[in-house]
Write an enzyme that holds these catalytic residues in place. Sequence first.
Site, short mmCIF file in Angstrom:
data_model
loop_
_atom_site.label_atom_id
_atom_site.label_comp_id
_atom_site.label_asym_id
_atom_site.label_seq_id
_atom_site.Cartn_x
_atom_site.Cartn_y
_atom_site.Cartn_z
CD GLU A 29 6.78 -7.64 7.65
OE1 GLU A 29 7.05 -8.58 6.86
OE2 GLU A 29 6.54 -6.47 7.26
CD GLU A 30 6.18 -3.66 5.73
OE1 GLU A 30 7.22 -4.04 5.15
OE2 GLU A 30 5.05 -3.94 5.34
CG ASP A 52 2.57 -9.77 5.54
OD1 ASP A 52 2.11 -8.84 4.86
OD2 ASP A 52 3.68 -9.72 6.10
CG HIS A 79 6.31 -1.60 0.88
ND1 HIS A 79 7.46 -2.29 1.19
CD2 HIS A 79 5.35 -2.16 1.65
CE1 HIS A 79 7.21 -3.22 2.09
NE2 HIS A 79 5.92 -3.16 2.38
CG ASP A 89 2.58 -5.25 3.46
OD1 ASP A 89 2.45 -5.97 4.46
OD2 ASP A 89 3.66 -5.05 2.89
CG HIS A 133 3.25 -6.61 9.55
ND1 HIS A 133 3.27 -5.31 9.09
CD2 HIS A 133 3.35 -7.39 8.44
CE1 HIS A 133 3.37 -5.30 7.78
NE2 HIS A 133 3.42 -6.55 7.35
CG ASP A 191 5.31 -2.55 11.01
OD1 ASP A 191 4.85 -3.68 11.20
OD2 ASP A 191 6.38 -2.33 10.44
#
Length: 482
Positions: free
Chosen positions: A143-144, A167, A457, A113, A74, A76
């Site tokens: 995705e997030e 991922d 994150h 990520d 992904h 994003d």
Amino acid sequence: MLEQLEPKNVFSYFEKICSIPHGSGNIQGISNYLAEFAKERNLEYIQDETYNVIIKKDASKGYEQMEPVIIQGHMDMVAVKKPDCGKDLLTDPLDVRIEGDFVYAEGTSLGGDDGIAVAYALALLDSEEIPHPPLEVVITVEEEVGMEGALAIDLSSLKGKRLLNIDSEKEGELTVSCAGGMRINGFLPVQWQEIPQGSNGWEITLTGLMGGHSGVEIHKNRGNANILMGKLLQRLSEKEDIALSALEGGTKDNAIPREAKAIIFFSQDNRENCEKILKEMEKELQNIYRETDQELHILLKEATEQLKQKVLEKPSMDKIIQLLCTVPNGVCAMSRQLEGLVETSLNLGIMSLQEKEFSAAFSLRSSVASEKEKLRDRITDILSSLGGSYHFSGDYPAWEYKEDSRLRDTFIQVYEKMYGKEPVVLSVHAGLECGILAGKIKDLDSVSFGPDMENIHTTEEKLSISSTKRVWEFLLELLKAL
């Protein structure tokens, strides 16, 4: 910064990705870059209305008769920054840096990520020397924030039945199933009143928590700043006459919040006792979270900026506190089938006090559909009992284990040949898009893997350079074997 790193093409594309703002909800620029990349190389591509991108490349010489392989990730990232970072993550590039074996971003999350998956894919598509079967690269959006891109994408043009999802964040681990999840956005209506006479505004900041990924790191029992702020307000309101004027915490529903702030009003005469209560709470919480959040602090200072001219009526404040102190938090249940695996969890990632309502955004995960529904109903029952409302989004299914997987078998064989040992085969509590994509392609065979990353994150996120190189070399061997 990264031009001297190996593999050069991978890190070159990773740095390019870092130069384009691509936090969730801000992906048009990176999507357009991917489409332009394909156009410049005369590769077949699709860019849909939600900005998902599919790029196809014919097989290299000698591999024309092989069935296609889908490379998936992904575009994003969870874009967060430190409180003292002045960067605008909507417009500014990331400042990538190198420290030892790691790449990180100064003052912000890195987006390894899942920027590294995109970088691997672009390096494959750009090369004329790498042997490979036909490639179908699928790069999804959002995705997030609920896997919205995977839910929306049309995969009917694909011919591949084998999907490599890049991922995962630990080299040597092969993920073959994952939890499902959803977002719950809850709302409590609020009523305001005039500031009580003789009251002054005070800002409470709960800071220094580790935070982290609400799937991968939820089992580490780190403090949730939003939940803990609710406990602080509850303790204060039980012992002193306070009024709430502002409340906020967290930035992403799927990131454990590291900081929360509140502005409360109380009389100058009560200051000493309020300070004493907060000091006692700080000591209690520092003891509880001494192993996970060593920098936890509670700060109290006079509020001098952006003060509202009103405070909440007491019933409104009490309902917010009750919500924060009643909802489940963190791990709710462990798997009964797989030892050490979280089955069900809840994370209150964002809270915000607005003019008409208090809003709370939850990320709910479970590998058991009935347990996901049960926890969903528990949250909505709490909200309803407080006179609130709610809506759901990003509901995605669990990715179920496939008993017969030729792709998994091939992965293990190549890994054993290269590393001299078997990979760890596991299920994870974090959400992956494989379950959604399997619902769109009949008999899809999927695995997920990736290089070593830490603290995704968060602003402490970092990507291992040596692991990135080893996983790249493994990917090339895997493509030959497939």
